[in-house]
Write a protein that holds these residues in place. Structure first.
Motif, PDB file in Angstrom:
ATOM      1  N   GLY A   3      -4.453 -10.776  -8.934  1.00 33.29           N
ATOM      2  CA  GLY A   3      -5.184  -9.969  -7.956  1.00 33.29           C
ATOM      3  C   GLY A   3      -5.610  -8.617  -8.508  1.00 33.29           C
ATOM      4  N   GLY A   4      -4.688  -7.967  -9.204  1.00 31.79           N
ATOM      5  CA  GLY A   4      -4.991  -6.651  -9.777  1.00 31.79           C
ATOM      6  C   GLY A   4      -6.079  -6.739 -10.837  1.00 31.79           C
ATOM      7  N   GLU A   5      -5.997  -7.783 -11.664  1.00 26.45           N
ATOM      8  CA  GLU A   5      -7.007  -7.964 -12.714  1.00 26.45           C
ATOM      9  C   GLU A   5      -8.371  -8.274 -12.103  1.00 26.45           C
ATOM     10  OE1 GLU A   5      -3.656  -9.693 -15.819  1.00 26.45           O
ATOM     11  OE2 GLU A   5      -5.039 -11.065 -14.849  1.00 26.45           O
ATOM     12  N   ALA A  40       0.308  -4.912  -5.299  1.00 27.10           N
ATOM     13  CA  ALA A  40       1.626  -4.274  -5.395  1.00 27.10           C
ATOM     14  C   ALA A  40       1.462  -2.786  -5.726  1.00 27.10           C
ATOM     15  CB  ALA A  40       2.440  -4.949  -6.487  1.00 27.10           C
ATOM     16  N   PRO A  41       2.413  -1.936  -5.232  1.00 24.88           N
ATOM     17  CA  PRO A  41       2.283  -0.481  -5.387  1.00 24.88           C
ATOM     18  C   PRO A  41       2.005  -0.008  -6.819  1.00 24.88           C
ATOM     19  CG  PRO A  41       4.110  -0.996  -3.945  1.00 24.88           C
ATOM     20  CD  PRO A  41       3.573  -2.312  -4.425  1.00 24.88           C
ATOM     21  N   LEU A  42       2.666  -0.594  -7.796  1.00 23.96           N
ATOM     22  CA  LEU A  42       2.442  -0.149  -9.182  1.00 23.96           C
ATOM     23  C   LEU A  42       1.015  -0.430  -9.646  1.00 23.96           C
ATOM     24  CD1 LEU A  42       5.517  -0.927 -11.467  1.00 23.96           C
ATOM     25  CD2 LEU A  42       4.322   1.249 -11.129  1.00 23.96           C
ATOM     26  N   ILE A  43       0.495  -1.565  -9.209  1.00 25.48           N
ATOM     27  CA  ILE A  43      -0.870  -1.943  -9.602  1.00 25.48           C
ATOM     28  C   ILE A  43      -1.878  -1.054  -8.879  1.00 25.48           C
ATOM     29  CG2 ILE A  43      -2.555  -3.837  -9.594  1.00 25.48           C
ATOM     30  CD1 ILE A  43      -0.063  -5.696  -9.877  1.00 25.48           C
ATOM     31  N   PHE A 101      -5.932   3.228  -9.064  1.00 27.27           N
ATOM     32  CA  PHE A 101      -6.394   4.549  -8.631  1.00 27.27           C
ATOM     33  C   PHE A 101      -6.507   5.520  -9.805  1.00 27.27           C
ATOM     34  CE2 PHE A 101      -6.946   4.959  -4.010  1.00 27.27           C
ATOM     35  CZ  PHE A 101      -6.745   3.641  -3.684  1.00 27.27           C
ATOM     36  N   GLU A 102      -5.606   5.401 -10.767  1.00 25.12           N
ATOM     37  CA  GLU A 102      -5.718   6.244 -11.966  1.00 25.12           C
ATOM     38  C   GLU A 102      -7.033   5.951 -12.680  1.00 25.12           C
ATOM     39  OE1 GLU A 102      -2.141   5.408 -14.162  1.00 25.12           O
ATOM     40  OE2 GLU A 102      -0.936   6.555 -12.725  1.00 25.12           O
ATOM     41  N   ILE A 103      -7.389   4.674 -12.715  1.00 27.01           N
ATOM     42  CA  ILE A 103      -8.620   4.315 -13.414  1.00 27.01           C
ATOM     43  C   ILE A 103      -9.858   4.741 -12.626  1.00 27.01           C
ATOM     44  CG2 ILE A 103      -9.985   2.366 -14.247  1.00 27.01           C
ATOM     45  CD1 ILE A 103      -7.325   1.278 -15.319  1.00 27.01           C
ATOM     46  N   ILE A 104      -9.796   4.674 -11.309  1.00 25.72           N
ATOM     47  CA  ILE A 104     -10.925   5.156 -10.496  1.00 25.72           C
ATOM     48  C   ILE A 104     -11.151   6.644 -10.790  1.00 25.72           C
ATOM     49  CG2 ILE A 104     -11.725   5.611  -8.127  1.00 25.72           C
ATOM     50  CD1 ILE A 104     -10.130   3.057  -7.290  1.00 25.72           C
ATOM     51  N   ASN A 106      -5.147   3.053   2.624  1.00 23.82           N
ATOM     52  CA  ASN A 106      -4.068   3.741   1.935  1.00 23.82           C
ATOM     53  C   ASN A 106      -4.468   5.211   1.722  1.00 23.82           C
ATOM     54  OD1 ASN A 106      -2.125   4.718   0.134  1.00 23.82           O
ATOM     55  ND2 ASN A 106      -1.920   2.734  -0.887  1.00 23.82           N
ATOM     56  N   ALA A 107      -4.302   5.995   2.796  1.00 27.52           N
ATOM     57  CA  ALA A 107      -4.796   7.371   2.805  1.00 27.52           C
ATOM     58  C   ALA A 107      -4.113   8.228   1.748  1.00 27.52           C
ATOM     59  CB  ALA A 107      -4.580   7.979   4.181  1.00 27.52           C
ATOM     60  N   ASN A 108      -2.847   7.983   1.555  1.00 28.88           N
ATOM     61  CA  ASN A 108      -2.079   8.792   0.611  1.00 28.88           C
ATOM     62  C   ASN A 108      -2.654   8.689  -0.802  1.00 28.88           C
ATOM     63  OD1 ASN A 108       0.083  10.432  -0.150  1.00 28.88           O
ATOM     64  ND2 ASN A 108       1.296   8.634  -0.734  1.00 28.88           N
ATOM     65  N   MET A 109      -2.860   7.458  -1.252  1.00 25.49           N
ATOM     66  CA  MET A 109      -3.407   7.251  -2.598  1.00 25.49           C
ATOM     67  C   MET A 109      -4.833   7.782  -2.694  1.00 25.49           C
ATOM     68  SD  MET A 109      -1.099   5.948  -4.491  1.00 25.49           S
ATOM     69  CE  MET A 109      -2.054   5.494  -5.918  1.00 25.49           C
ATOM     70  N   ALA A 110      -5.631   7.493  -1.678  1.00 18.79           N
ATOM     71  CA  ALA A 110      -7.045   7.885  -1.718  1.00 18.79           C
ATOM     72  C   ALA A 110      -7.186   9.406  -1.768  1.00 18.79           C
ATOM     73  CB  ALA A 110      -7.776   7.316  -0.508  1.00 18.79           C
TER      74      ALA A 110
END
Ligand code: ATP
Length: 237
Positions: A139-141, A168-171, A176-179, A196-200
């Motif tokens: 899914g992440g890929e 999954a949270p780590l993915i 998000f790091e890559i975005i 996911n407001a926190n990450m965004a």
């Protein structure tokens, strides 16, 4: 001038009004996020921008040009690339073929090749799997591939619909790091729709809070992260 300017749009499904007079502005080089609960109207906002769900009133501008009544494929040609919810890559095509599809409007072979190498540099996992069928990726890929495919169009603005969904949270953290990296290094302007407001809010410059089809709060991402109402309703704090 804003790259994307949404001015007072209202969108309906039959008699049901999904968006109420929404205005959003995305400046060059920014990550702007639209956060909100399930059913708030986030996907409808993206569908309205792309011309798939026509707006009933209001206007949408891309680089100052009114795109409100323009057909979806023309909007893509004008530089709006969307990564839809659920990713929708081509499962039978290889990773490299999926990326080629993202560049279907271009004919600068060298540029396409260069961008593909850049994407493989951003996502080494995709490089390792360039000849693997898209449908066999995790899914992440697949999310990485969907984002990469959209980048292959060299968009003026990249629209992301809930990239964290079902991961999954780590993915999620990695995506998000890559975005953020895409925004910083490639200078891509990004409109990020997220539950996911926190990450965004951690990677965005500015945020809009959507509630029942209306914009309730607008502020810098930093201020929204410390806003009491946002913390209670969207950050679970
Ligand atoms: P989610 O995170 O669940 O995708 P969302 O914020 O993206 O939620 P939308 O999918 O934009 O929300 O939905 C906004 C409202 O419009 C909801 O009340 C939904 O039921 C309604 N809606 C969405 N699509 C349709 C449709 N095709 N026909 C009728 N109503 C719809």
């Amino acid at each position: 001038m804003a790259v994307m300017e949404i001015k007072n749009i209202s969108t309906f499904y039959g008699n049901i009004q999904a968006l109420h007079d929404i205005s959003i502005s995305v400046e060059e080089g920014e990550i702007v996020t639209l956060i909100g609960a399930n059913g708030a109207g986030k996907t409808t906002t993206l569908m309205s921008i792309c011309g798939i769900t026509p707006v009933r009133s209001g206007e949408i501008y891309l680089d100052g040009k009114n795109i409100t009544k323009i057909s979806p494929h023309k909007i893509v040609e004008m530089g709006v690339s969307q990564v839809p919810e659920g990713r929708r890559i081509f499962p039978q095509l290889t990773v490299a073929e999926n990326l080629d599809m993202g560049a279907f409007l271009r004919n600068d072979k060298d540029g396409i090749k260069q961008d593909m190498e850049e994407v493989f540099f951003l996502f080494p996992r995709l490089a390792e799997r360039r000849n693997q069928a898209g449908g066999t990726l995790s899914g992440g890929e697949q999310q990485m591939l969907a984002i990469s495919r959209a980048l292959m169009a060299r968009p003026r603005i990249l629209l992301l619909d809930e990239p964290s969904l079902g991961l999954a949270p780590l993915i999620v953290q990695h995506i998000f790091e890559i975005i953020k990296k895409i925004n910083e290094e490639r200078k891509t302007t990004i409109f990020l729709v997220e539950q996911n407001a926190n990450m965004a809010l951690k990677i965005a410059h500015k945020g809009y809070v959507l509630q029942n089809g209306s914009i309730k709060i607008t502020d810098t991402a930093e201020n929204l992260l410390s806003n009491e109402e946002v913390r209670k309703a969207y950050l679970g704090l």
